[in-house]
Design a protein around this motif. Structure first.
Motif, PDB file in Angstrom:
ATOM      1  N   HIS A 168       1.104  -1.656   3.691  1.00 44.20           N
ATOM      2  CA  HIS A 168       0.915  -1.375   2.264  1.00 44.20           C
ATOM      3  C   HIS A 168       0.167  -2.549   1.659  1.00 44.20           C
ATOM      4  O   HIS A 168       0.621  -3.685   1.755  1.00 44.20           O
ATOM      5  N   ILE A 174      -2.799  -4.159  -1.540  1.00 45.64           N
ATOM      6  CA  ILE A 174      -3.398  -4.078  -2.866  1.00 45.64           C
ATOM      7  C   ILE A 174      -4.815  -4.611  -2.723  1.00 45.64           C
ATOM      8  O   ILE A 174      -5.026  -5.703  -2.191  1.00 45.64           O
ATOM      9  N   HIS A 209      -3.456   0.250  -5.098  1.00 46.85           N
ATOM     10  CA  HIS A 209      -2.399   0.185  -4.095  1.00 46.85           C
ATOM     11  C   HIS A 209      -2.629   1.293  -3.082  1.00 46.85           C
ATOM     12  O   HIS A 209      -2.998   2.401  -3.443  1.00 46.85           O
ATOM     13  N   ALA A 265       1.508  -5.112  -0.621  1.00 45.53           N
ATOM     14  CA  ALA A 265       2.134  -4.467  -1.780  1.00 45.53           C
ATOM     15  C   ALA A 265       3.651  -4.567  -1.738  1.00 45.53           C
ATOM     16  O   ALA A 265       4.299  -4.700  -2.772  1.00 45.53           O
TER      17      ALA A 265
END
Length: 108
Positions: free
Chosen positions: A56, A58, A64, A98
């Motif tokens: 995950h 950004i 995101h 993230a």
């Protein structure tokens, strides 16, 4: 005659203290501004080099998503931002994890 010699010595001492003060200011700036920024850039570079599929992330634009594919030849990362929607982003624009960013408390 002696007053001229004393004035010359005082001027030399003043330039030495000025030089010491400038070195001290540079050292303070180095430890408070430059060094922490270099450490942060090194952390980001290490994160970008250790990207794996399924992470995950950004992006630099604040998007995101989840890494779906990494192309090391072209330095491009495919990030899924919604179900079935993937965008191609340069690996240099993926800045943060993230999951760990959400876990950190926000400064007020």
């Amino acid at each position: 005659m002696t007053t001229i010699l004393l004035a010359g010595q005082a001027a030399q001492g003043g330039s030495m203290s000025f030089l010491i003060m400038m070195v001290a200011i540079f050292a303070i700036m180095w430890f408070t501004m430059i060094r922490p920024q270099q450490k942060k850039q090194k952390e980001i570079r290490n994160f970008q080099n250790s990207l794996v599929e399924g992470a995950h992330v950004i992006t630099g634009g604040g998007i995101h998503g989840v890494v779906r594919r990494i192309d090391l030849a072209t330095n491009v990362v495919e990030v899924e931002i919604a179900k079935g929607v993937t965008i191609r982003v340069d690996r240099g624009y993926v800045f943060a994890d993230a999951v760990s960013s959400a876990a950190q408390p926000q400064a007020k």
